[in-house]
Design an enzyme around this catalytic site. Sequence first.
Site, short mmCIF file in Angstrom:
data_model
loop_
_atom_site.label_atom_id
_atom_site.label_comp_id
_atom_site.label_asym_id
_atom_site.label_seq_id
_atom_site.Cartn_x
_atom_site.Cartn_y
_atom_site.Cartn_z
N ILE A 59 -25.31 71.83 53.82
CA ILE A 59 -25.10 73.24 54.15
C ILE A 59 -24.53 73.94 52.93
O ILE A 59 -23.49 73.51 52.40
CB ILE A 59 -24.16 73.41 55.36
CG1 ILE A 59 -24.81 72.74 56.58
CG2 ILE A 59 -23.87 74.88 55.65
CD1 ILE A 59 -23.93 72.65 57.79
N ASP A 87 -23.74 73.04 46.54
CA ASP A 87 -23.36 72.01 47.50
C ASP A 87 -21.90 72.17 47.96
O ASP A 87 -21.60 72.00 49.13
CB ASP A 87 -23.54 70.64 46.84
CG ASP A 87 -23.64 69.50 47.85
OD1 ASP A 87 -23.85 69.80 49.04
OD2 ASP A 87 -23.54 68.33 47.44
N TRP A 119 -14.76 65.70 48.38
CA TRP A 119 -15.78 66.72 48.11
C TRP A 119 -15.36 67.76 47.10
O TRP A 119 -16.14 68.60 46.72
CB TRP A 119 -16.15 67.44 49.42
CG TRP A 119 -14.94 67.80 50.23
CD1 TRP A 119 -14.45 67.11 51.30
CD2 TRP A 119 -14.04 68.89 50.02
NE1 TRP A 119 -13.29 67.70 51.76
CE2 TRP A 119 -13.01 68.80 50.99
CE3 TRP A 119 -13.98 69.95 49.11
CZ2 TRP A 119 -11.96 69.69 51.08
CZ3 TRP A 119 -12.93 70.85 49.19
CH2 TRP A 119 -11.94 70.72 50.15
N LYS A 145 -19.21 55.73 47.58
CA LYS A 145 -19.40 56.44 48.85
C LYS A 145 -18.91 57.88 48.64
O LYS A 145 -17.73 58.17 48.72
CB LYS A 145 -18.57 55.75 49.93
CG LYS A 145 -19.06 55.86 51.36
CD LYS A 145 -19.34 57.24 51.86
CE LYS A 145 -18.23 57.84 52.68
NZ LYS A 145 -18.35 59.31 52.81
N LEU A 167 -19.69 65.85 52.79
CA LEU A 167 -19.75 67.31 52.59
C LEU A 167 -20.35 67.68 51.24
O LEU A 167 -20.67 68.85 51.01
CB LEU A 167 -18.34 67.92 52.71
CG LEU A 167 -17.69 67.82 54.09
CD1 LEU A 167 -16.30 68.42 54.06
CD2 LEU A 167 -18.53 68.51 55.15
N SER A 188 -7.68 62.17 51.70
CA SER A 188 -6.50 62.57 52.46
C SER A 188 -5.63 61.37 52.83
O SER A 188 -6.11 60.23 52.90
CB SER A 188 -6.95 63.29 53.73
OG SER A 188 -7.65 62.37 54.55
N GLU A 232 -5.45 57.73 45.63
CA GLU A 232 -5.03 59.02 45.05
C GLU A 232 -5.12 60.02 46.18
O GLU A 232 -6.23 60.32 46.64
CB GLU A 232 -6.02 59.47 43.98
CG GLU A 232 -5.83 58.85 42.64
CD GLU A 232 -6.65 59.59 41.62
OE1 GLU A 232 -7.88 59.44 41.66
OE2 GLU A 232 -6.08 60.32 40.80
N CYS A 247 -6.13 68.96 44.52
CA CYS A 247 -4.97 68.15 44.91
C CYS A 247 -3.69 68.65 44.27
O CYS A 247 -2.61 68.51 44.84
CB CYS A 247 -5.21 66.69 44.52
SG CYS A 247 -5.59 66.50 42.77
#
Length: 382
Positions: free
Chosen positions: A28, A99, A161, A185, A189, A239, A260, A294
């Site tokens: 999306i 993206d 993301w 991986k 998103l 997270s 991290e 972050c």
Amino acid sequence: MAIPIPSRQLFINGDWAEPLLKKRIPIINPTTEEIIGDIPAATAEDVDVAVQAARSALTRNKGKDWAFASGAVRAKYLRAIAAKIKERKPVLAKLETVDCGKPLSESEADMDDVVGCFEYYADLAEGLDAKQKAPISLPMKTFKSYVIKEPIGVVALIVPWNYPLLMATWKVAPALAAGCAAILKPSELASATCLELGEVCREVDLPAGVLNILPGLGPEAGASLASHPHVDKISFTGSTVTAVKIMTAAAQRVKPVTLELGGKGPIVVFEDVDIDKAVEWTIFGCFYTNGQICSATSRLIVHESIAAEFLDRLVKWSENIKISDPLEEGCKLGPIVSRGQYEKVMNFISNAKSEGATILYGGNRPKLWFGRCCGIEGSRKM
Ligand SMILES: NC(=O)c1ccc[n+]([C@@H]2O[C@H](COP(=O)([O-])OP(=O)(O)OC[C@H]3O[C@@H](n4cnc5c(N)ncnc54)[C@H](O)[C@@H]3O)[C@@H](O)[C@H]2O)c1
Ligand SMILES: NCCCC=O
């Protein structure tokens, strides 16, 4: 400006492979909220295949092709990857922007960092050769001791993301430099540029299985990697909530993890500062990467003697931030990456209000067509 979105499969054992359960996830565009393509979604079944491919890559030709090849050999591949990414920078930067929504100038800077990171680790890989078998002197002449640096094995690299290809590179480049075989991986998103890294690996003939790329949902692809018995180490950025799950899974096999995570970054402003400079850096810290970084300066602590003037100038600066389609020249703030994240941000604002915060600027969608953007300056009086 229409950007062609490549249709890709999972990247396993040096080639594209359809997910065994044929699952896909829509891409999306956060600016328009339109579906502009899709990505393959790996499940536990694909993770098994990829882990097997990575293990074979380590042991093929008794390890001489990769894990125990010289650092100079691995450096050659890292440099070749860097060169291909440099060549494709304009396309990759646009793809990153459509993206994940970050301003194009920031995606371009990220691509430069990606190139620099692969080159940096190529240097370190070369440097490893001279360090191998370094003798350690022992008091007893009957014993000899050497330092031998060996790769840990198969590593799972799970990334978020907000810097899709850059966060991936921070993990992929050192893992490959050390002689590990990796499974990347990316976030569900924003996986598009990470998949393009697969194409780059094909073009530079990276030995099969050395890097595998498995987009997919966290609880499916990510969790299967974290708990897989033949993954030797996990490196994760994301997270704290997810980190707890990953660490718990890894602990069952006493598997090392590197994490991290996020946090709350305060910026402290003293009374003797150059106020304009301090405002400029506060704004930069807070709104870079659409405020989704972050290290965001998400908590502002200002000396009370300059607070009123500081906040006044902060609001004026905020009013001048160009909020637009992130592909547009001069854009400084694009959309939040997804509806889910947008709702999280709106919840933070609503909680802050209910706890007595005063909203000084923004806090709503700035334009109707622009679904998910949110600029806010708040002062908490609590
Ligand atoms: N410290 C840093 O360098 C740094 C850099 C970038 C982002 N971050 C942090 O990342 C967070 C934002 O990223 P996010 O929302 O993508 O984080 P997230 O934890 O939701 O997701 C990160 C990755 O973990 C995967 N994942 C989700 N559930 C999983 C599970 N059960 N098992 C294994 N993998 C799983 C996701 O699919 C994604 O690839 C913020 O907290 C931010 O501060 C930190
Ligand atoms: N410059 C990259 C910082 C990553 C944190 O979100």
